[in-house]
Design a protein around this motif. Structure first.
Motif, mmCIF file in Angstrom:
data_model
loop_
_atom_site.group_PDB
_atom_site.id
_atom_site.type_symbol
_atom_site.label_atom_id
_atom_site.label_comp_id
_atom_site.label_asym_id
_atom_site.label_seq_id
_atom_site.Cartn_x
_atom_site.Cartn_y
_atom_site.Cartn_z
ATOM 1 N N ALA A 143 0.814 -1.212 0.000
ATOM 2 C CA ALA A 143 0.000 0.000 0.000
ATOM 3 C C ALA A 143 0.850 1.266 0.000
ATOM 4 C CB ALA A 143 -0.939 0.001 1.213
ATOM 5 N N LEU A 144 2.128 1.127 0.337
ATOM 6 C CA LEU A 144 3.004 2.303 0.424
ATOM 7 C C LEU A 144 3.897 2.482 -0.807
ATOM 8 C CD1 LEU A 144 4.163 2.105 4.166
ATOM 9 C CD2 LEU A 144 2.405 3.580 3.159
ATOM 10 N N ARG A 145 3.718 1.640 -1.814
ATOM 11 C CA ARG A 145 4.580 1.765 -2.997
ATOM 12 C C ARG A 145 4.465 3.143 -3.644
ATOM 13 N NH1 ARG A 145 2.787 -4.095 -5.383
ATOM 14 N NH2 ARG A 145 4.161 -5.384 -4.067
ATOM 15 N N ASN A 146 3.253 3.646 -3.721
ATOM 16 C CA ASN A 146 3.012 4.967 -4.301
ATOM 17 C C ASN A 146 2.061 5.737 -3.391
ATOM 18 O OD1 ASN A 146 4.294 4.656 -7.129
ATOM 19 N ND2 ASN A 146 2.981 2.849 -6.948
ATOM 20 N N VAL A 147 2.510 6.905 -2.913
ATOM 21 C CA VAL A 147 1.700 7.701 -2.002
ATOM 22 C C VAL A 147 1.788 9.172 -2.411
ATOM 23 C CG1 VAL A 147 2.043 6.108 -0.072
ATOM 24 C CG2 VAL A 147 3.597 8.044 -0.356
ATOM 25 N N VAL A 148 0.887 9.965 -1.867
ATOM 26 C CA VAL A 148 0.927 11.416 -2.024
ATOM 27 C C VAL A 148 1.098 12.016 -0.642
ATOM 28 C CG1 VAL A 148 -0.297 13.474 -2.781
ATOM 29 C CG2 VAL A 148 -0.531 11.361 -4.073
ATOM 30 N N ILE A 149 2.064 12.930 -0.509
ATOM 31 C CA ILE A 149 2.342 13.539 0.796
ATOM 32 C C ILE A 149 2.143 15.056 0.717
ATOM 33 C CG2 ILE A 149 3.978 11.726 1.421
ATOM 34 C CD1 ILE A 149 6.241 13.698 0.774
ATOM 35 N N GLY A 150 2.156 15.699 1.877
ATOM 36 C CA GLY A 150 2.066 17.160 1.926
ATOM 37 C C GLY A 150 0.670 17.715 1.755
ATOM 38 N N LEU A 151 -0.354 16.869 1.899
ATOM 39 C CA LEU A 151 -1.718 17.356 1.769
ATOM 40 C C LEU A 151 -2.168 18.080 3.050
ATOM 41 C CD1 LEU A 151 -3.390 14.244 0.060
ATOM 42 C CD2 LEU A 151 -2.370 16.253 -1.031
ATOM 43 N N GLY A 152 -3.166 18.945 2.904
ATOM 44 C CA GLY A 152 -3.726 19.581 4.106
ATOM 45 C C GLY A 152 -3.509 21.067 4.193
ATOM 46 N N GLY A 153 -2.932 21.684 3.180
ATOM 47 C CA GLY A 153 -2.772 23.140 3.214
ATOM 48 C C GLY A 153 -1.326 23.577 3.325
ATOM 49 N N PRO A 154 -1.072 24.886 3.234
ATOM 50 C CA PRO A 154 0.290 25.428 3.165
ATOM 51 C C PRO A 154 1.201 25.054 4.329
ATOM 52 C CG PRO A 154 -1.333 27.098 2.588
ATOM 53 C CD PRO A 154 -2.105 25.923 3.092
ATOM 54 N N THR A 155 0.642 24.873 5.519
ATOM 55 C CA THR A 155 1.497 24.572 6.675
ATOM 56 C C THR A 155 1.857 23.089 6.787
ATOM 57 O OG1 THR A 155 -0.414 24.285 8.138
ATOM 58 C CG2 THR A 155 0.519 26.508 7.965
ATOM 59 N N GLN A 156 1.278 22.267 5.932
ATOM 60 C CA GLN A 156 1.494 20.818 6.026
ATOM 61 C C GLN A 156 2.577 20.312 5.072
ATOM 62 O OE1 GLN A 156 -0.172 19.584 8.543
ATOM 63 N NE2 GLN A 156 -1.252 21.532 8.741
ATOM 64 N N GLY A 157 3.193 21.210 4.316
ATOM 65 C CA GLY A 157 4.244 20.786 3.409
ATOM 66 C C GLY A 157 3.859 21.000 1.959
ATOM 67 N N VAL A 158 4.790 20.659 1.068
ATOM 68 C CA VAL A 158 4.574 20.813 -0.371
ATOM 69 C C VAL A 158 4.011 19.510 -0.919
ATOM 70 C CG1 VAL A 158 5.686 21.260 -2.591
ATOM 71 C CG2 VAL A 158 6.471 22.478 -0.527
ATOM 72 N N PRO A 159 2.801 19.530 -1.458
ATOM 73 C CA PRO A 159 2.217 18.271 -1.975
ATOM 74 C C PRO A 159 3.046 17.702 -3.131
ATOM 75 C CG PRO A 159 0.540 19.970 -1.734
ATOM 76 C CD PRO A 159 1.856 20.655 -1.567
ATOM 77 N N ARG A 160 3.255 16.411 -3.091
ATOM 78 C CA ARG A 160 3.976 15.739 -4.186
ATOM 79 C C ARG A 160 3.776 14.239 -4.063
ATOM 80 N NH1 ARG A 160 8.884 13.338 -2.933
ATOM 81 N NH2 ARG A 160 9.708 13.728 -0.826
ATOM 82 N N GLU A 161 4.079 13.548 -5.158
ATOM 83 C CA GLU A 161 4.046 12.087 -5.148
ATOM 84 C C GLU A 161 5.310 11.564 -4.487
ATOM 85 O OE1 GLU A 161 3.135 10.058 -8.762
ATOM 86 O OE2 GLU A 161 1.785 11.641 -9.456
#
Length: 552
Positions: free
Chosen positions: A170-188
């Motif tokens: 389930a962790l092979r491909n994830v998206v991180i940084g979701l949740g708004g500007p203070t949560q990080g830069v969204p990316r794969e």
């Protein structure tokens, strides 16, 4: 009795006694309880050792089992029974296989390293340290992006992945940084299993702490928008990552059931990484004993090739003998006999399947080192089957010796040990398979034709574009680490025996400049495996007294 019951019923010597066998005092080790220790650095050198190195490898693995680690341990105990000063040097198990399908990596029966439960589970914490160091670097990369991205890293071209030392598809491909500007830069993003990480490879190839930090600083973590590589050195965090590995870099000392010293350190998989225990572990063993028995992961086409072409140039010591482990059952499976029928004699299937063993013998002979075959005997094997293997190997000038280490421990490998003692004294002309200064494509073609028995290599559009880019960056002369299925000489797991004239399909490359090689991804190899329908974890238990059962 099961493997774990055998291990739990054998009285271990204190680790200080094992250290004493090697001339190490309590000041030379750091104890982790009564039966485990780390050997302090810098390494002690005993100039009087014979420094004989025995590499144990095998045919391609099958569901029938080969027992490479078991034979390695049994051979070490057999040499000890012959009053030889020997050390077994193995890789550390990963929790992925322990909780998944393959099981642990501590041998079996009366040829095991102990404490078996500790080694197969958390041991001295090396895997956790590597996982923490890897993910600390990932966090620092994302923090750099959040804090203004002064290096101009392209978030679409960050190649450093997070890791976990358990199979988790389930962790092979994830998206991180979701949740708004203070949560990080969204990316794969994505996760690799820890044993496939570049930090694992670096730990296993580093010669000391200075080399470890230098290699960490060379890691490419991503690229800028104009495609220029960004390294750990650019982030200025190499020292912090190295600090997290200050204890993990020290080799671990334990023992076999026969009280032969065993050094277990580092554990990269051979199908997706370079498959060898650490240079420091092997060097430590060579410094302290006359005979070092070590293994390389999976079959000779993967682990042994990488040991000889990637590890030996760093270790600066070639093997004095190569032992190839095979079983009657596995060879019959390669010859077409059904898995359910392997206990029945079938010389016809054996005659077909022995092609796999013969191929590995010939590929290892190219390195100019004496080769011996160890037949790991099962109770159902017949004398006709055993003799057929011996006679067929003899035609290639190779001696095949049957062993029974699961049932008899070191006593089951005495004949093998006596042959190995003779072969390590034979003159040899070791040579690496390919020219170190040749291009990546030339190296890959050499491995495919001379080790796998293939005829062609095809490159995807992505891989071809990467090759052009590597040439511009000056990375086109690095050694190559092939990521390929362990089950076949080809990149098709179902193609058993000794296929020939096939094509290896290179999908992409992963540059690992810290490790010092380029990984070529072939076929359908995954750097984060998944768990099977019935994972081994379902059979593992612990009682109220803390006694573990179900490990194998």
């Amino acid at each position: 009795m099961t493997d774990i019951e055998i291990a739990q019923n054998v009285k271990m010597n204190k680790i200080t006694q094992i250290a004493d066998q090697l001339g190490l005092s309590e000041d030379d080790i750091e104890q982790y309880g009564s039966y485990k220790a780390k050997i302090k650095l810098p390494l002690r050198v005993n100039k009087e050792t014979k420094r004989k190195l025995i590499l144990v490898t095998s045919i391609n693995p099958t569901p029938a089992g080969e027992g490479k680690s078991t034979v390695t341990i049994g051979l070490g105990d057999a040499l000890s029974l012959l009053k030889k000063r020997a050390i077994v040097a193995l890789r550390e198990p990963s929790l992925g296989p322990v909780m998944g399908m393959k099981g642990g990596a501590t041998g079996g029966g009366y040829a095991q390293v102990v404490p078996m439960e500790d080694i197969n589970l958390h041991f001295t914490g090396d895997m956790h340290a590597l996982t923490a160091a890897n993910n600390t670097l990932a966090a620092l990369i994302d923090n750099h992006m959040q804090q203004g991205n002064a290096l101009g890293i392209d978030e679409r071209r960050i190649v450093w992945k997070r890791t976990l030392d358990i199979n988790d598809r389930a962790l092979r491909n994830v998206v991180i940084g979701l949740g708004g500007p203070t949560q990080g830069v969204p990316r794969e993003d994505g996760f690799d299993i820890t044993v496939a990480s570049e930090l694992m490879a670096i730990l296993c190839l580093a010669k000391n702490l200075h080399d470890l930090k230098a290699r960490i600083n060379r890691i490419v973590i991503g690229y800028t928008r104009d495609r220029q590589p960004v390294t750990v050195a650019d982030l200025k965090v190499g020292g912090a990552i190295a600090a997290l590995l200050k204890d993990a870099i020290k080799p671990n000392l334990v023992q076999t059931l026969g009280h032969t010293p065993a050094i277990i350190h580092g554990g990269p998989f051979a199908n997706i990484a370079h498959g060898c225990n650490s240079v420091l572990a092997t060097q430590t063993a060579l410094n302290l004993a006359d005979y070092t028995i070590t293994e390389a992961g999976f079959g000779a086409d993967l682990g042994a090739e990488k040991f000889l072409d990637i590890k030996v140039p760093v270790l600066k010591k070639r093997p004095d003998t190569i032992v190839i482990v095979a079983t009657v059952k596995a060879l019959k499976l390669n010859g077409g006999q059904n898995l359910a029928d392997l206990a029945e004699e079938d010389l016809s299937a054996l005659e077909k399947g022995i092609s796999n063993l013969l191929h590995h013998i010939k590929s290892m002979q190219q390195y100019g080192v004496p080769v011996v075959v160890a037949i790991n005997r099962f109770t159902q094997d017949t004398e006709q089957e055993i003799n057929y293997i011996k006679e067929t190997c003899a035609k290639l000038g190779v001696q095949a010796i049957d062993t029974d280490v699961w049932a008899k421990g070191g006593n089951g490998a005495l004949d093998l040990a006596k042959v190995v003692l003779k072969t390590v004294e034979q003159p040899s002309q070791f040579k690496i398979l390919y020219d170190q200064d040749s291009d990546l494509t030339d190296k890959i073609k050499t491995i495919v034709t001379k080790i796998y028995g293939g005829a062609h290599v095809s490159y995807s559009k992505k891989a071809s574009n990467q090759l052009k880019r590597f040439k511009k960056l000056g990375w086109d002369k690095l050694p190559v680490c092939m990521a390929k299925t362990q089950y076949s000489l080809s990149d098709d797991a179902k193609l058993l025996g000794a296929p020939h004239d096939f094509t290896i399909h290179v999908k992409s490359f992963v540059p690992k400049l810290g490790a010092g090689f380029i990984v070529a991804m072939t076929g359908n190899v995954l750097t984060m495996p998944g768990l099977p329908k019935h994972p081994a974890a379902m059979d593992i238990d612990i009682n109220d007294d803390g006694k573990i059962s179900g490990l194998f």
